[in-house]
Design a protein around this motif. Structure first.
Motif, PDB file in Angstrom:
ATOM      1  N   LEU A 162       0.917  -1.008   0.126  1.00  0.00           N
ATOM      2  CA  LEU A 162      -0.004  -0.140   0.173  1.00  0.00           C
ATOM      3  C   LEU A 162       0.915   1.369  -0.127  1.00  0.00           C
ATOM      4  O   LEU A 162       1.911   1.279   0.491  1.00  0.00           O
ATOM      5  N   THR A 163       0.214   2.259  -0.231  1.00  0.00           N
ATOM      6  CA  THR A 163       1.070   3.597  -0.504  1.00  0.00           C
ATOM      7  C   THR A 163       0.405   4.462   0.501  1.00  0.00           C
ATOM      8  O   THR A 163      -0.663   4.480   0.783  1.00  0.00           O
ATOM      9  N   SER A 174      -3.293   3.728   0.763  1.00  0.00           N
ATOM     10  CA  SER A 174      -3.957   3.598  -0.438  1.00  0.00           C
ATOM     11  C   SER A 174      -3.733   2.474  -1.340  1.00  0.00           C
ATOM     12  O   SER A 174      -2.631   2.347  -1.417  1.00  0.00           O
ATOM     13  N   ASP A 175      -4.499   2.040  -2.181  1.00  0.00           N
ATOM     14  CA  ASP A 175      -3.939   1.354  -3.398  1.00  0.00           C
ATOM     15  C   ASP A 175      -3.224   1.813  -4.215  1.00  0.00           C
ATOM     16  O   ASP A 175      -3.682   3.181  -4.629  1.00  0.00           O
ATOM     17  N   PRO A 176      -2.014   1.814  -4.648  1.00  0.00           N
ATOM     18  CA  PRO A 176      -0.991   2.725  -5.398  1.00  0.00           C
ATOM     19  C   PRO A 176      -1.707   2.952  -6.616  1.00  0.00           C
ATOM     20  O   PRO A 176      -1.230   4.138  -7.417  1.00  0.00           O
ATOM     21  N   GLU A 177      -2.662   2.182  -7.418  1.00  0.00           N
ATOM     22  CA  GLU A 177      -3.161   2.361  -8.640  1.00  0.00           C
ATOM     23  C   GLU A 177      -4.199   3.485  -8.626  1.00  0.00           C
ATOM     24  O   GLU A 177      -4.824   3.751  -9.874  1.00  0.00           O
ATOM     25  N   ALA A 197      -2.181   7.318  -6.840  1.00  0.00           N
ATOM     26  CA  ALA A 197      -1.864   7.639  -5.392  1.00  0.00           C
ATOM     27  C   ALA A 197      -0.373   7.392  -5.099  1.00  0.00           C
ATOM     28  O   ALA A 197       0.253   7.975  -4.660  1.00  0.00           O
ATOM     29  N   ALA A 198       0.197   6.367  -6.138  1.00  0.00           N
ATOM     30  CA  ALA A 198       1.754   6.165  -5.985  1.00  0.00           C
ATOM     31  C   ALA A 198       2.491   7.222  -6.630  1.00  0.00           C
ATOM     32  O   ALA A 198       3.558   7.601  -6.124  1.00  0.00           O
TER      33      ALA A 198
END
Length: 473
Positions: free
Chosen positions: A5-6, A19-22, A82-83
């Motif tokens: 996760l990010t 957050s989900d990085p995508e 998010a990444a």
């Protein structure tokens, strides 16, 4: 399922959450505020956009405060992940807080290397560095965010009022407050995908080939190397008498991969459309190239030409009193023209004369997009074909004695390509080696975002184009 996760900081309450990085949206688990993630066209950083932002209304950038036109929850070309946001925060610090790696908000290494671009008509003037923007002072985010929310809220109130008038009073117990979305559909087209992180990578790469979108790659390379410790060499046109075009590039990079695959990860061919002459390479699309017929001003008073006349000029030996100027055999631009004119099988036998042709010849070829435009501009009886980024009163910018022609009454515009009425177009591809370097992959991802934010009359994203183009994007 085991995904890393990010960590994303909340601009409202200051806490960080996972957050989900995508994902291109995020909701703070502490204060409950939700945000969409969008890349600012002014400073190129990933900004928070309020979860209640109104459709197609301007939104303020978290970092520089500039307003960006329009907004869409789904398939927004400005969507970011998010990444990517996490990478921005790591580099520049939190929005409204201390600057990142140095006080200018830039990568310390940006002065070490620069993009080197070789082209016949556009020496690589340094582009403005998008990192050089003032970081908002504490509290600025809350101010610009409120303005964005108020603008969006005004739109939604008007819509709600209109719906109420049409549908009658709401059910008892209903709420007029628009719900905060907790899931946003991710773009499905590759050129607007935010799955990969756009982050700096070091090293050196070389992109060679197409002079039609080479200048765009050159401009993006200048920005990328201004922020990252990297060297990007962009080469196109008649350099050193070699005639570096897309056909030359595909063959050169393919041969390098075939002979020294381990060392070829930093070589990339720029090609218009698809080619079978590079079996060791993989095409990665950037967008759709729009080609125009261009003629010396006055040669076609109505600025229009029929497809039947184009066939006479470019497939059947020409017309008396006119010179048909084209591109070298094997280039993506030339192959696109032949396909547009319905040519089946091998190319017609045409002269290999360079422009201008010798006396008695009605055909000639140019090595580059700019060379062709220049020849049309200075020669009275010439018609050719090229990619045109910008027009002024029907003339390619910088070529006042050349005119852009419609074909069968259809103008070469992005709108006409998208609605399927204008078909002289193809996909711009980067032909990658099987094992591209980290810099090659990183720069490709940056290029997608750069093109999405800088669409012109000659290169657009794949979004909304006819299926035959979209399938190759």
């Amino acid at each position: 399922m085991g995904q890393v996760l990010t960590h994303v900081p909340c601009p409202e309450c200051g806490t960080s959450g996972d957050s989900d990085p995508e994902q291109s949206h995020w909701q703070c688990s502490n204060c409950g505020n939700g945000f969409f993630l969008r890349r600012c066209t002014a400073c190129s950083r990933v900004s928070y956009v309020d979860g209640l932002q109104g459709f197609h209304t301007p939104w303020p950038c978290t970092w520089c405060g500039r307003y960006n036109q329009g907004f869409s929850q789904n398939q927004d070309p400005a969507a970011a992940s998010a990444a990517e946001l996490a990478a921005e925060v790591h580099r520049y610090g939190r929005p409204g807080g201390p600057a990142g790696p140095d006080t200018g908000g830039r990568d310390r290494t940006q002065a070490h290397d620069m993009a080197v671009a070789v082209g016949p008509a556009s020496p690589g003037a340094p582009s403005p560095r998008h990192g050089q923007v003032p970081t908002p002072t504490p509290g600025t985010w809350h101010f610009v965010r409120k303005r964005g929310v108020l603008a969006g809220a005004a739109v939604m109130v008007a819509v709600a009022a209109a719906l109420a008038a049409l549908l009658g009073p709401p059910d008892h117990g209903g709420s007029n407050k628009p719900p905060l979305l907790t899931r946003s559909a991710r773009p499905t087209l590759r050129q607007t995908s935010t799955a990969a992180t756009i982050a700096c990578a070091s090293g050196s790469i070389e992109l060679i080939g197409s002079s039609t979108f080479g200048p765009v790659v050159q401009a993006a390379a200048s920005i990328y190397t201004g922020r990252c410790h990297a060297r990007i060499n962009v080469v196109y046109g008649d350099v050193g008498g070699k005639g570096i075009d897309s056909a030359y590039a595909a063959a050169t990079v393919n041969a390098a991969v075939q002979s020294k695959p381990a060392q070829a990860g930093s070589m990339i061919a720029m090609y218009n459309g698809e080619t079978s002459s590079a079996p060791f390479l993989t095409p990665d699309p950037l967008g759709v190239l729009i080609f125009s017929m261009v003629a010396h001003t006055g040669l076609y008073p109505g600025s229009d030409i029929s497809s039947s006349e184009l066939k006479r000029l470019f497939l059947q030996g020409g017309e008396p009193g006119k010179i048909a100027a084209g591109r070298q055999a094997g280039t993506g631009t030339r192959i696109t023209l032949l396909g547009f004119l319905g040519r089946q099988g091998p190319e017609p036998q045409v002269s290999g004369n360079s422009c201008p042709p010798p006396a008695g010849s009605a055909v000639c070829t140019e090595y580059s997009n700019m060379g062709l435009l220049s020849f049309v501009n200075k020669t009275r009886n010439v018609i050719g074909y090229a990619e045109v980024d910008h027009e002024s009163n029907g003339h390619p910018a910088g070529y006042p004695d050349a005119s852009v022609l419609s074909i069968n009454g259809i103008a070469p515009t992005p709108a006409n390509v998208r609605n399927g009425s204008y078909n002289f177009a193809t996909v711009a591809n980067l032909y990658m080696p099987p094992h591209p370097s980290a810099l090659a992959k990183s720069f490709y991802q940056y290029l997608l975002q750069y093109i999405a934010a800088n669409q012109s009359g000659g290169l657009i994203t794949c979004s909304g184009v006819p299926k035959k183009l979209e399938d190759n994007c």
